[in-house]
Design a protein around this motif. Structure first.
Motif, PDB file in Angstrom:
ATOM      1  N   GLN B  26       0.837  -1.194   0.000  1.00 20.21           N
ATOM      2  CA  GLN B  26       0.000   0.000   0.000  1.00 20.21           C
ATOM      3  C   GLN B  26       0.875   1.248   0.000  1.00 20.21           C
ATOM      4  N   LEU B  27       1.927   1.176   0.767  1.00 24.98           N
ATOM      5  CA  LEU B  27       2.840   2.316   0.818  1.00 24.98           C
ATOM      6  C   LEU B  27       3.504   2.519  -0.532  1.00 24.98           C
ATOM      7  N   ASP B  29       2.299   1.807  -3.303  1.00 26.32           N
ATOM      8  CA  ASP B  29       1.299   2.371  -4.213  1.00 26.32           C
ATOM      9  C   ASP B  29       1.122   3.864  -4.015  1.00 26.32           C
ATOM     10  N   LEU B  30       1.380   4.301  -2.823  1.00 25.79           N
ATOM     11  CA  LEU B  30       1.208   5.724  -2.555  1.00 25.79           C
ATOM     12  C   LEU B  30       2.370   6.548  -3.121  1.00 25.79           C
ATOM     13  N   GLN B  31       3.458   5.882  -3.319  1.00 24.65           N
ATOM     14  CA  GLN B  31       4.637   6.576  -3.821  1.00 24.65           C
ATOM     15  C   GLN B  31       4.367   7.073  -5.231  1.00 24.65           C
ATOM     16  N   ASP B  32       4.719   8.294  -5.483  1.00 29.87           N
ATOM     17  CA  ASP B  32       4.484   8.844  -6.823  1.00 29.87           C
ATOM     18  C   ASP B  32       5.508   9.938  -7.098  1.00 29.87           C
ATOM     19  N   VAL B  34       5.209  13.042  -6.771  1.00 25.29           N
ATOM     20  CA  VAL B  34       5.212  14.061  -5.719  1.00 25.29           C
ATOM     21  C   VAL B  34       6.065  13.605  -4.543  1.00 25.29           C
ATOM     22  N   ASN B  35       5.951  12.362  -4.220  1.00 27.44           N
ATOM     23  CA  ASN B  35       6.757  11.775  -3.136  1.00 27.44           C
ATOM     24  C   ASN B  35       7.491  10.539  -3.648  1.00 27.44           C
ATOM     25  N   PHE B  38       8.648   8.023  -0.912  1.00 24.99           N
ATOM     26  CA  PHE B  38       7.657   7.935   0.150  1.00 24.99           C
ATOM     27  C   PHE B  38       7.872   6.755   1.077  1.00 24.99           C
ATOM     28  N   GLU B  41      10.745   7.156   3.381  1.00 24.52           N
ATOM     29  CA  GLU B  41      10.494   8.200   4.375  1.00 24.52           C
ATOM     30  C   GLU B  41       9.613   7.679   5.500  1.00 24.52           C
ATOM     31  N   VAL B  42       8.608   6.946   5.115  1.00 24.62           N
ATOM     32  CA  VAL B  42       7.700   6.418   6.125  1.00 24.62           C
ATOM     33  C   VAL B  42       8.432   5.445   7.044  1.00 24.62           C
ATOM     34  N   LEU B  45      10.634   7.269   9.379  1.00 25.68           N
ATOM     35  CA  LEU B  45       9.839   7.931  10.411  1.00 25.68           C
ATOM     36  C   LEU B  45       9.382   6.917  11.448  1.00 25.68           C
TER      37      LEU B  45
END
Lengths: 593, 147
Positions: B26-27, B29-32, B34-35, B38, B41-42, B45
């Motif tokens: 899922q993470l 998939d969120l990467q694009d 813009v990030n 991502f 980074e997550v 964090l």
């Protein structure tokens, strides 16, 4: 949708939905922010509950929806949920890594529109706009009805007189129904003049204050201003009281009508349930129910419900219900109860409730007009009756349902049965009369829901209903009755528990139209229901707290009815293990945002 | 083996060996655009924030007798956090730990906690290595994953 989001977004809905995410876990905050942005929503994140509240208070219309984690270090997530619901009237979605039933239930009780489990999926977030949308729709309707309400208000005052309700006149009740419905609708929102006012939660205490004030003034002389002054609740407005009073009167008038089987119609709008839950966490309900009704039910007609309570009133109210008593027809005392039982029941069925059962089991007195073509529009007559003496069994009432009348006598338990509904219409849709049509469209409250229930299968499980007041009026009335009851009996009217069911019942009845899975929801296993319905379902609504009065009864009446789940349902209360209950706490239909 | 293939291989084995679950995808998939980093980074964090949770638990574990409620609360938080990156084994240990807390089993808690820390550290190292390879392999590769 005229009440769409802030104007800039206009047609891009749901894009631009303004979401506030509150979570103390920075990793999740980052992820959720990204996910929501991917949905084209406008996201604001916050790591502390306090900060979130400040932000929300600072500009009440800054956000459309709030998502918050249950476990926050500085404030209990549920508390935040309550604040947001009460003060800002925004839909709130809870999140947690913990999917335990009790937690989820708590969320629902506190008014959460939905409860998401972590890890949260994109598709779940994509759907959150539905909660907002739904709320907007309701508000729009509220405004639209506002005018009608004004008219009605003028006219209805007369009706409320108490003398009006003489059962024989069919036409006038019908007309009244319209009126009532509209009023109810309006009252549902508790403030016709302001679309976004925070909803008032008519808790047991608050309602008790209200009843005390009314008693003090004298029922015939009451007016919202006088009541408000006596209640001394600073945040309550005259409008809040006015609408509550309206409901209360309607409830009383309904009781009065009970004598006349034909003319009785149930049109309670149920909006308020007073919850006597001692924990005080309840409150939800009505609003939930109400919502459900509105949408789908077009089919109901009014039926003469007769059910009911014919004499319940007499017994119960005789001594104590001062003002109320006059309204109640005094018929044979005992029998009525039986009838009542049947009434009770119903409400719970969400989608599935079919006309079938239940009424049959009521005593001989109960003659439901079940088949009456005019049945219910969805308003459920709330019958509340106390059991004066145990001898009646009748509460068993519905086969599958509800009727938990406590066998042990004592008026303490008042059961409000919405019961009629199910029995009524075999095909609710067809029987819609003009009035009902009109009403159905306007009414949002639960009642309609009930009507719709008949159509479908009745999921017994959900029908707990032990005692549940369907309409707002009923609540009021019930509460009042309870109040009286206690005085007469000396026993506190509501003890709490068991009546989780009450709201549960409400939940059961998802509107068939709207809720595709309504019927199925009821049937699904409890767990699934809770989680599943919450997460995927768009209809959840933070209805919970607003204007809901929820009455809880002392203890469920064991039902000899065969249906197990019904029994389970009855017993359900916080003290009981949850797993046996299948009540649809989180019935999708219930949550109508 | 070229870096891209190496990255893919490492990734696959993290899943196959049960270190990561669906959430990691899922993470990804969120990467694009813009990030573009991502996921890394997550994860970074997460490790930074969870270090403090681990410390809290460690300190609480040194008390005697153990405050199971508190431990359970900490671990609940930690579990929520580790679920955010799809740290499957770590999450499983956290669940186990909570079970022991509920049972008031101090020894069980201690053993599980040790195990949890091992998994936590192992995963951290593996992911660090993985991300290094990914970076070296070239930006295009980062969001790639077999369907």
């Amino acid at each position: 949708m005229e009440n769409g989001f802030a104007s800039p977004r206009g047609d891009a809905f749901p894009a631009g939905l303004r979401v506030l995410v509150v979570d103390d876990d920075p990793t999740w905050l980052k992820i959720l922010e990204k996910m929501l942005k991917k949905c084209s929503y406008e996201v604001t994140t916050c790591g502390l509950a306090r900060d979130a509240l400040d932000m929300l208070r600072e500009r009440k219309d800054r956000f459309d929806i709030v998502i918050n984690d249950v476990n926050m270090p500085d404030m209990d997530g549920f508390k935040l949920l309550e604040h947001v619901g009460l003060e800002m009237d925004l839909p709130v979605i809870m999140m947690s890594v913990d999917g335990e039933t009790s937690r989820v239930m708590k969320g629902v009780q506190h008014g959460a529109c939905d409860y998401l489990l972590k890890p949260v999926r994109m598709k779940e977030l994509r759907n959150i706009w539905q909660h907002v949308f739904r709320k907007k729709i309701h508000e729009v309707r509220e405004i639209e009805n506002h005018d009608d309400v004004q008219l009605i208000r003028g006219g209805s005052e007369e009706f409320e007189d108490g003398q009006l309700l003489s059962g024989g006149d069919l036409t006038s009740p019908k007309k009244r129904k319209d009126t009532e419905n509209k009023e109810h609708e309006d009252q549902e929102f508790n403030d016709p003049s302001a679309v976004k006012k925070a909803r008032v939660v008519w808790s047991v205490d608050l309602h008790q204050k209200f009843v005390d004030a009314v008693d003090q003034i004298g029922f015939d002389k009451v007016g919202p201003k006088k009541i408000l002054d006596l209640m001394k609740v600073p945040w309550l407005t005259r409008e809040n009281v006015a609408s509550h009073l309206q409901k209360y009167r309607l409830y009383l008038s309904r009781l009065q009508k009970q004598n006349q089987p034909k003319s009785s119609f149930c049109g309670t709008k149920q909006s308020d349930f007073t919850s006597k839950d001692p924990t005080g966490s309840f409150g939800i309900q009505n609003s939930i129910i109400m919502r459900q009704n509105s949408a789908g039910n077009s089919s109901f007609g009014y039926c003469g419900n007769k059910i009911l309570v014919q004499d319940v009133g007499s017994e119960i109210y005789e001594s104590d219900l001062k003002g109320v008593i006059s309204f109640l027809p005094v018929t044979e005392p005992k029998k009525a109860l039986a009838a009542d039982a049947s009434i009770l029941q119903k409400s719970s069925n969400g989608s599935g409730i079919g006309p079938t059962h239940s009424f049959g089991s009521l005593g001989p007195d109960v003659k439901y007009n079940i088949q009456s073509p005019n049945c219910w529009n969805g308003e459920i007559p709330v019958m509340q009756f106390a059991q004066p003496k145990q001898e009646q069994d009748p509460y068993r009432v519905l086969e599958d349902s509800y009727a938990p009348l406590p066998p042990s006598g004592g008026p303490r338990d008042q059961i409000q049965a919405n019961g009629l509904q199910p029995a009524l219409s075999i095909n609710p849709r067809t029987s819609v009369t003009e009035n009902s049509k009109a009403i159905t469209t306007e009414i949002e409250p639960l009642c309609t829901e009930y009507g719709s229930n008949h159509a479908g299968d009745i999921s017994r499980k959900r029908q707990r209903i032990d005692s549940f007041s369907v309409g707002g009026d009923t609540d009021v009335a019930n509460a009042r009755a309870f109040g009286y009851m206690s005085t007469s009996n000396g026993s506190p009217p509501m003890k709490n528990h068991s009546f989780d069911q009450i709201y549960i019942n409400n939940w059961d009845s998802p509107q068939p139209n709207i809720i595709p899975e309504g019927g199925s929801i009821l049937i699904s296993p409890h767990e699934d229901l809770e989680i599943h319905s919450l997460q995927g379902y768009g209809y959840t609504e933070n209805v919970g707290f607003n204007n809901t009065e929820f009455l809880t009864f002392e203890h469920p009446v064991p039902i000899t009815e065969p249906s197990n789940h019904l029994i389970d349902g009855l017993r359900f209360n916080y003290d009981y293990p949850c797993d046996s209950m299948e009540y649809p706490l989180i019935d999708r239909s219930l949550f109508i945002a | 083996m070229d870096l891209k293939r190496q990255a893919a291989y490492m990734r696959k084995s993290l899943f196959d060996q049960g270190y990561l679950d669906e959430q990691f995808i899922q993470l990804e998939d969120l990467q694009d655009d813009v990030n573009p980093n991502f996921v890394e980074e997550v994860v970074t964090l997460f490790y930074k924030d969870s270090a403090r949770l681990i410390l809290n638990i460690e300190q609480a574990m040194e008390r005697s007798p153990l405050d199971f409620n508190k431990l359970d609360t900490y671990m609940h938080q930690f579990k929520g956090s580790s679920s955010s990156i799809g740290a499957r084994k770590v999450k499983s240990e956290a669940t186990q730990f909570r079970e022991f807390c509920k049972a008031g089993n101090a020894e069980g808690c201690m053993k599980t906690f040790q195990q949890l820390k091992r998994e936590y550290t192992t995963l951290k190292k593996k992911l660090e290595t993985y991300f290094q390879v990914v970076r070296q392999a070239g930006p295009a590769e980062t969001a790639c994953r077999p369907k």
